[in-house]
Structure formats: C-alpha cells, structure tokens
Design a protein around this motif. Structure first.
Motif, short mmCIF file in Angstrom:
data_model
loop_
_atom_site.label_atom_id
_atom_site.label_comp_id
_atom_site.label_asym_id
_atom_site.label_seq_id
_atom_site.Cartn_x
_atom_site.Cartn_y
_atom_site.Cartn_z
N UNK A 40 0.81 -1.22 0.00
CA UNK A 40 0.00 0.00 0.00
C UNK A 40 0.83 1.26 0.00
N UNK A 41 1.89 1.28 0.82
CA UNK A 41 2.72 2.48 0.97
C UNK A 41 3.63 2.74 -0.22
N UNK A 42 4.00 1.70 -0.94
CA UNK A 42 4.98 1.87 -2.01
C UNK A 42 4.40 1.53 -3.38
N UNK A 43 4.16 0.25 -3.65
CA UNK A 43 3.74 -0.17 -4.98
C UNK A 43 2.41 0.46 -5.38
N UNK A 44 1.39 0.28 -4.54
CA UNK A 44 0.07 0.83 -4.87
C UNK A 44 0.09 2.36 -4.83
N UNK A 45 0.76 2.92 -3.81
CA UNK A 45 0.84 4.38 -3.71
C UNK A 45 1.55 4.98 -4.92
N UNK A 46 2.63 4.32 -5.35
CA UNK A 46 3.35 4.81 -6.52
C UNK A 46 2.48 4.70 -7.77
N UNK A 47 1.80 3.57 -7.92
CA UNK A 47 0.95 3.38 -9.09
C UNK A 47 -0.16 4.40 -9.17
N UNK A 48 -0.84 4.63 -8.04
CA UNK A 48 -1.96 5.57 -8.05
C UNK A 48 -1.48 7.03 -8.07
N UNK A 49 -0.20 7.25 -7.75
CA UNK A 49 0.36 8.61 -7.83
C UNK A 49 0.97 8.90 -9.19
N UNK A 50 1.04 7.90 -10.06
CA UNK A 50 1.60 8.11 -11.39
C UNK A 50 0.85 9.18 -12.18
N UNK A 51 -0.51 9.26 -12.07
CA UNK A 51 -1.20 10.34 -12.78
C UNK A 51 -0.72 11.72 -12.32
N UNK A 52 -0.59 11.91 -10.99
CA UNK A 52 -0.10 13.19 -10.48
C UNK A 52 1.32 13.46 -10.99
N UNK A 53 2.15 12.40 -11.01
CA UNK A 53 3.53 12.57 -11.49
C UNK A 53 3.53 12.97 -12.96
N UNK A 54 2.73 12.27 -13.77
CA UNK A 54 2.67 12.56 -15.20
C UNK A 54 2.16 13.98 -15.44
N UNK A 55 1.09 14.38 -14.72
CA UNK A 55 0.50 15.69 -14.90
C UNK A 55 1.46 16.79 -14.45
N UNK A 56 2.04 16.64 -13.25
CA UNK A 56 2.88 17.70 -12.70
C UNK A 56 4.19 17.86 -13.46
N UNK A 57 4.81 16.75 -13.85
CA UNK A 57 6.06 16.85 -14.60
C UNK A 57 5.80 17.43 -15.99
N UNK A 58 4.71 16.98 -16.63
CA UNK A 58 4.35 17.54 -17.94
C UNK A 58 4.06 19.03 -17.81
N UNK A 59 3.35 19.41 -16.74
CA UNK A 59 3.04 20.82 -16.51
C UNK A 59 4.33 21.62 -16.31
N UNK A 60 5.28 21.06 -15.56
CA UNK A 60 6.54 21.75 -15.33
C UNK A 60 7.31 21.94 -16.63
N UNK A 61 7.33 20.90 -17.48
CA UNK A 61 8.03 20.99 -18.76
C UNK A 61 7.39 22.02 -19.69
N UNK A 62 6.08 22.20 -19.56
CA UNK A 62 5.36 23.15 -20.41
C UNK A 62 5.29 24.54 -19.80
N UNK A 63 5.80 24.68 -18.58
CA UNK A 63 5.77 25.98 -17.93
C UNK A 63 4.48 26.29 -17.21
N UNK A 64 3.56 25.32 -17.13
CA UNK A 64 2.29 25.52 -16.41
C UNK A 64 2.48 25.12 -14.95
#
Length: 311
Positions: A40-64
C-alpha cells in the motif's frame, strides 16, 4: 470543445492505466513476498500517484507550474478527506500501528516542508526540489527495510494466491499501464490549461479542483475496493503513501526540472492540508477511523471546494 475531449480522454487513460499498473505491480510485489502495508505504501501508492507525477512533470516541462503545485496539494486534500473518508464510511478502517507511528506523521512533516519551501519567496527552487527528493529516498529505503525485516511473517497462502498470475501478464499490465498514465497525463494538462484559458479561470483553481480530482480517482477506486475487502493496510497505506509521493517525489522532480513559482493563495491551501492532516490523525490514533469521522472528512472537502470556487 477539443479541450474538454482531451481532458475526458486523459482522465480515462489515467484511471485505466493506473488500475492496470497497480494490478500488475501488486502481483509482482506479492510474488516477492512483501507485506500488504508495504504494498500500500509503495507499490500501490506509486501506481496511483503516477497520474499526479505525469500531470505535474508535464506541466513543469510546459511551464504551467501553477497546475503542478495545485495538482499535488489538491490531490493530497482529496486523498485524505475523500478517499480515506469515503473508505471509512463504507467500512470503518482499522489503523495499522506502524502507519500511525511512522507514516502518517511523516506525511504531516512533508506538508510542513512544502510550506517552509513556498512561504518565504513563493518559489520552490531547484535545490529545494533536490532536498525533497533526498528525503523521499531516505523514507522509502527505511520503509522497505522495515518491511523486509518482517517478511517472514507473511502468510504463505497470500503468496500462493498470486502465483496463479502469469509473469508475462504482470509485466504487460505494468508497461501498458505506465504508457497510458503518461499519455493520459499529457492530455489532461493540455485539456485543463485550455479550459482555464477558455473560462478565464486561474490555473491554480483548475489544478486544485478538476485536475486534482481526476488524477486522484485511482486512489479513490483502489482504497474503496481495498476497504470493502477488509484490506485496511492497503486502503490507508495507499492514501498516506500517495501523499508522501506527491509532495516529496512529484514536486521534487518538477522543481528540479524547473523552479516552480507559487501563488500566495497556495500558502493557505498548504496550511489547510497541514491542519486536516493533524486534526484527523487524532481520532485515527485510537486505532480506528469510523464512519462519523469519515463523513465529516468528505463534507469538509465539499466545503473547501466551495471556498476555492468563491475565492
């Protein structure tokens, strides 16, 4: 219209991709013989946090960058108030002692670190992002070390249940899930920024509400299913683990890519996140998060969302 279509398709890919990733990663973790709390703390948490990671990193790269911060803070609020709250309403959650003693306080500490980073100059600098990443690495290594020490206590039946899954299908789920998450994150950011411009709304509001809720749907689905099955370690481990991942890993990576300027209102949001993390830690310390606190948590999220819209 195109922005709405992109947002919807992005969220669908995010949720479906995260579901497949978690399914594959959880099966792989159990084959390795690690505990449900660590899953729960690692594998599942990482998997369910991947959308936030994808969105935030993409936003950072685009300057948003406002979406990057708003998405993380908004997602953490949603995780704690709605994901944990609704899970407790459906089935009162019995708290794991290690989670209460170590991981929940660490999530509060992470929120305080974020406040310290943004309050003086309203910027998360590259070096501050690097500090967040180092702290994340230390916490993750300690969690894994503690879980592996208890590895022998796992039930053999639980491991055997996962042996029926094909190793090929496990890796197909992991790779395909990650691909959908990354693509979905890019579409969600494009759609959200388009909607923000269309209606003249700030990117901070979009990040705190639409994007935050959309990227937190995997946590919501995963924790509710886990609660219904009585897997409390996965349900709450997912919430607390995701909150740690969001602040320390996601904002850390985003800030290292490019410094993140933050609006002054984000300080209020961060203070609210710290407050609710402390307030609801108190009833949880009794060993159980019941239906009443859970309902209050969900209602508080609705009230705070209304405040954001008015703000």
């Amino acid at each position: 219209m195109l922005s709405f279509v992109m947002l919807v398709i992005g969220f669908v890919l995010l949720v479906w991709g995260a579901d497949k990733f978690v399914e594959g990663a959880s099966a792989l973790a159990r084959k390795m013989g690690v505990s449900p709390l660590l899953v729960g703390l690692t594998i599942v948490a990482f998997g369910t946090s991947m959308p936030e990671l994808a969105v935030s990193v993409t936003a950072a790269l685009r300057g948003a960058n406002e979406i990057a911060v708003g998405n993380v803070v908004g997602s953490n609020m949603f995780n704690l108030l709605v994901v944990a709250g609704l899970s407790a309403v459906i089935c009162p959650l019995v708290m794991d002692k290690m989670l209460l003693r170590r991981d929940w306080p660490l999530s509060i500490f992470a929120a305080v670190l974020l406040l310290v980073a943004i309050a003086p100059d309203h910027v998360i600098a590259r070096w501050e992002g690097a500090v967040l990443l180092v702290i994340f690495a230390v916490i993750l290594s300690r969690q894994i070390k503690a879980a592996l020490n208890d590895r022998a206590q796992l039930a053999a039946a639980e491991e055997a249940a996962e042996m029926t899954k094909s190793p090929v299908m496990i890796w197909v789920n992991i790779v395909l899930g990650l691909a959908c998450i990354v693509l979905g994150g890019q579409l969600a950011v494009n759609g959200a920024t388009g909607i923000a411009r269309m209606f003249g709304l700030s990117e901070t509001l979009i990040g705190l509400t639409i994007v935050a809720i959309g990227t937190s749907l995997p946590e919501l689905v995963t924790s509710i299913v886990a609660a219904r099955k009585g897997q409390n370690e996965i349900a709450m481990g997912n919430v607390i683990g995701s909150n740690l991942f969001n602040i320390l890993l996601i904002l850390g990576v985003s800030a290292v890519i490019t410094p993140i300027p933050v609006q002054a209102t984000s300080i209020i949001d961060c203070l609210f996140l710290i407050a609710i993390s402390v307030v609801f830690y108190l009833p949880a310390r009794k060993g159980k998060l019941g239906r009443l606190p859970g309902a209050v948590m969900a209602a508080m999220y609705v009230a705070y969302t209304a405040y954001l819209i008015m703000r």
